[in-house]
Design an enzyme around this catalytic site. Sequence first.
Site, PDB file in Angstrom:
ATOM      1  CB  VAL A   9      35.880  43.155  47.518  1.00 31.85           C
ATOM      2  CG1 VAL A   9      36.347  44.126  47.984  1.00 31.85           C
ATOM      3  CG2 VAL A   9      35.966  41.806  49.141  1.00 31.85           C
ATOM      4  CB  SER A  10      37.317  39.485  43.438  1.00 33.24           C
ATOM      5  OG  SER A  10      36.354  40.004  42.673  1.00 33.24           O
ATOM      6  CB  SER A  11      40.148  37.776  47.132  1.00 36.09           C
ATOM      7  OG  SER A  11      40.775  39.107  46.776  1.00 36.09           O
ATOM      8  CD  GLN A  14      40.006  42.550  45.884  1.00 38.18           C
ATOM      9  OE1 GLN A  14      38.628  41.426  45.685  1.00 38.18           O
ATOM     10  NE2 GLN A  14      40.342  42.780  44.523  1.00 38.18           N
TER      11      GLN A  14
END
Length: 190
Positions: A9-11, A14
Amino acid sequence: MPRIGYARVSSSSQDLEIQKARLKAAGCEIVRAETGSGASRDGRNELATILEFLRADDELVVLRLDRLGRSTRDVLNLVHELDAKGASLRVLEPEVTTAGGMGRMVITVLGMVADMELTFIRDRQRAGIEAAKQKGVYKGRRKQVDDLKIRRLAAEGASKAKIARDLGVSRMTVYRALKASGTKADEKIE
């Protein structure tokens, strides 16, 4: 054929659990997960670990290709590295594998779409920042260190480089803080 799952996930806001569950359901014996940008492989230690330990006939499994990377070049380089090891890539959505010739072509097209999507994300972000700046709402990132602390350390005789190192900021941040106080960067504060 051992299947190794990779979730990303990017952050931190999430959730990785959906990806992990899908990878387990797809028969992955091992699932490695991390949080980080898919724009490049820099700082993606879990992916590096997987690539280091993959062997011939292993299969790297991801839920969607954009979880592996958003750069067409990175994705194609990964596929090449897997090929060199005798391993393959399987994407669950849509179901594609590099074990066959047609799969490589589909992976290339999906990689180009992910790359294009990253460009669109950056364009929308830039447009949003510009609109916020015009409204006077966007002020940039919050300061991590108080300018007063920088000026105090400079007054105590610490060098700009030492201040930057000790506070974990760039030297430019130190120079800006000193400039904002009207102090020349090379003079001491009394």
